[in-house]
Each structure stands twice: as structure tokens, then as C-alpha cells.
Write a protein that holds these residues in place. Sequence first.
Motif, PDB file in Angstrom:
ATOM      1  N   GLU A 166     -58.470  48.097 137.146  1.00 37.65           N
ATOM      2  CA  GLU A 166     -58.145  46.414 136.959  1.00 37.65           C
ATOM      3  C   GLU A 166     -59.565  45.435 137.410  1.00 37.65           C
ATOM      4  O   GLU A 166     -59.502  44.677 136.753  1.00 37.65           O
ATOM      5  CB  GLU A 166     -57.127  46.303 137.549  1.00 37.65           C
ATOM      6  N   ARG A 167     -59.836  45.809 137.915  1.00 41.11           N
ATOM      7  CA  ARG A 167     -60.876  44.692 138.751  1.00 41.11           C
ATOM      8  C   ARG A 167     -62.238  45.072 139.546  1.00 41.11           C
ATOM      9  O   ARG A 167     -62.792  43.995 140.052  1.00 41.11           O
ATOM     10  CB  ARG A 167     -60.133  44.989 140.577  1.00 41.11           C
ATOM     11  N   SER A 168     -62.337  46.364 139.361  1.00 38.46           N
ATOM     12  CA  SER A 168     -63.266  47.044 139.322  1.00 38.46           C
ATOM     13  C   SER A 168     -64.091  47.413 137.942  1.00 38.46           C
ATOM     14  O   SER A 168     -63.572  48.273 137.671  1.00 38.46           O
ATOM     15  CB  SER A 168     -63.635  48.471 140.115  1.00 38.46           C
ATOM     16  N   PHE A 169     -65.406  46.776 137.933  1.00 42.72           N
ATOM     17  CA  PHE A 169     -65.917  46.991 136.267  1.00 42.72           C
ATOM     18  C   PHE A 169     -67.622  46.706 135.960  1.00 42.72           C
ATOM     19  O   PHE A 169     -68.360  46.756 137.288  1.00 42.72           O
ATOM     20  CB  PHE A 169     -65.285  46.682 135.124  1.00 42.72           C
ATOM     21  N   LEU A 170     -68.107  47.837 135.577  1.00 44.79           N
ATOM     22  CA  LEU A 170     -69.397  47.364 135.173  1.00 44.79           C
ATOM     23  C   LEU A 170     -69.611  46.782 133.876  1.00 44.79           C
ATOM     24  O   LEU A 170     -69.236  46.675 133.121  1.00 44.79           O
ATOM     25  CB  LEU A 170     -70.433  48.763 135.676  1.00 44.79           C
ATOM     26  N   LEU A 171     -70.989  46.291 134.014  1.00 44.55           N
ATOM     27  CA  LEU A 171     -70.884  45.288 132.581  1.00 44.55           C
ATOM     28  C   LEU A 171     -72.859  46.094 132.225  1.00 44.55           C
ATOM     29  O   LEU A 171     -73.626  45.860 133.622  1.00 44.55           O
ATOM     30  CB  LEU A 171     -71.831  43.639 132.633  1.00 44.55           C
ATOM     31  N   VAL A 172     -72.337  46.447 131.264  1.00 45.01           N
ATOM     32  CA  VAL A 172     -73.877  47.013 130.045  1.00 45.01           C
ATOM     33  C   VAL A 172     -74.163  46.004 129.233  1.00 45.01           C
ATOM     34  O   VAL A 172     -73.650  46.207 128.966  1.00 45.01           O
ATOM     35  CB  VAL A 172     -73.735  48.579 129.879  1.00 45.01           C
ATOM     36  N   PRO A 173     -74.953  45.408 129.659  1.00 46.35           N
ATOM     37  CA  PRO A 173     -75.822  44.909 128.471  1.00 46.35           C
ATOM     38  C   PRO A 173     -75.984  45.071 126.977  1.00 46.35           C
ATOM     39  O   PRO A 173     -76.228  46.024 126.802  1.00 46.35           O
ATOM     40  CB  PRO A 173     -76.694  44.233 128.734  1.00 46.35           C
ATOM     41  N   LYS A 174     -75.398  44.312 125.788  1.00 48.98           N
ATOM     42  CA  LYS A 174     -75.661  45.762 124.568  1.00 48.98           C
ATOM     43  C   LYS A 174     -77.642  45.253 124.636  1.00 48.98           C
ATOM     44  O   LYS A 174     -78.108  46.410 123.476  1.00 48.98           O
ATOM     45  CB  LYS A 174     -74.900  44.106 123.628  1.00 48.98           C
ATOM     46  N   THR A 175     -78.002  43.727 124.723  1.00 53.20           N
ATOM     47  CA  THR A 175     -79.267  44.132 124.785  1.00 53.20           C
ATOM     48  C   THR A 175     -80.863  44.580 125.361  1.00 53.20           C
ATOM     49  O   THR A 175     -81.100  45.376 125.056  1.00 53.20           O
ATOM     50  CB  THR A 175     -80.235  42.369 124.858  1.00 53.20           C
ATOM     51  N   ALA A 176     -80.199  46.031 126.020  1.00 52.31           N
ATOM     52  CA  ALA A 176     -80.493  47.105 127.032  1.00 52.31           C
ATOM     53  C   ALA A 176     -80.647  48.565 126.126  1.00 52.31           C
ATOM     54  O   ALA A 176     -81.762  49.031 125.870  1.00 52.31           O
ATOM     55  CB  ALA A 176     -79.498  47.703 128.051  1.00 52.31           C
ATOM     56  N   PHE A 177     -79.955  48.320 124.905  1.00 54.66           N
ATOM     57  CA  PHE A 177     -79.995  49.136 123.027  1.00 54.66           C
ATOM     58  C   PHE A 177     -81.145  49.266 122.679  1.00 54.66           C
ATOM     59  O   PHE A 177     -81.147  47.692 121.922  1.00 54.66           O
ATOM     60  CB  PHE A 177     -78.930  49.397 123.154  1.00 54.66           C
TER      61      PHE A 177
END
Length: 159
Positions: free
Chosen positions: A128-139
Motif C-alpha cells: 500500500e505504501r511502497s511503490f516505484l514510479l516508471v516514467p512513460k517518457t522513458a520508453f
Amino acid sequence: MTINFGYDKRQVIQALRYHFISKKEIRIMIILVNVFAALALVLYALHKITPAAFLINSFLWLLLMISLWFVLPGVVYRKAETFKHSFTMYFNENDFTLEHTNGKRSWPYTALANYKESPHFFHLYFDERSFLLVPKTAFANADEASAFRHLLMEKVRTK
């Protein structure tokens, strides 16, 4: 699949807003506060409460909305060193790896409890509290982002 990325502050702040607003307890609180504010407006219009009570209610409503929209995401952004670095991520059939100049870490897809998609990011939730953000601009292009989306759909069981 390999991607390289850094974070844009404005996009991260927006993603953090999305994260907080998507929480059930925060959505319920916002609904209740807005219902209370509407009730206060009606009661004020019917002269059942004083202008001071209505003004205090309005001030508290404004304070809560500013806190949720600006203060909370800003504090999280400033405290998290993660958003100030560049990363490389590798995705393969069994796991994914996050690499930084100080080291790297791999996780099997089963470590992810959930994922969500916002306008600028894929949110990979471990809990619920731990997450990674993967930017769409990286693709490199929309097809690569779509392939990643399909990989997540296949590997991560959403709730």
C-alpha cells in the motif's frame, strides 16, 4: 527491455497527487468534508449558523484541500532522494532490475502487489505504501510503452 530515466519534478508531484487521491480513505475523507462544506453553506443560507461558523468551516475546507493537493506531495517529493537521481531498468521474463550508480536491485514480478497507470507514470506497488514510479517518457515510443503495459498485465495480478 531496457529503459533509462530521471524524474521531472512537476510530473512526480502530479503522480504523488494521483497516488494520494487514489487511496480509499482519502477519497472518503474528501467526500465527507465536501458534504460537510455543502451542508454548512445551506445552513448559512438558511440563517441557521453564524457567518463566523461558516467562515471557519470554509477556512478548514480550504486548508485541507491545499494540504492534500500541494503540501503532502511536496513534502514527500522533498524527502525522497529517489526522485533526484537517474536510473536504468531492465525488464525480462521473470524479474525486473532497477540500477543506479550506487548499485542495483532485482525483484520478481510476484513482489508487485499491484500496478496503476497515471498520465505520466506506471506506478508499481509492492504494498500500500511502497511503490516505484516508471516514467512513460522513458520508453522510446508508444509501442514500447504498450509492450510494457502488456507485460505488467501478464505478470502482475491486480486487485
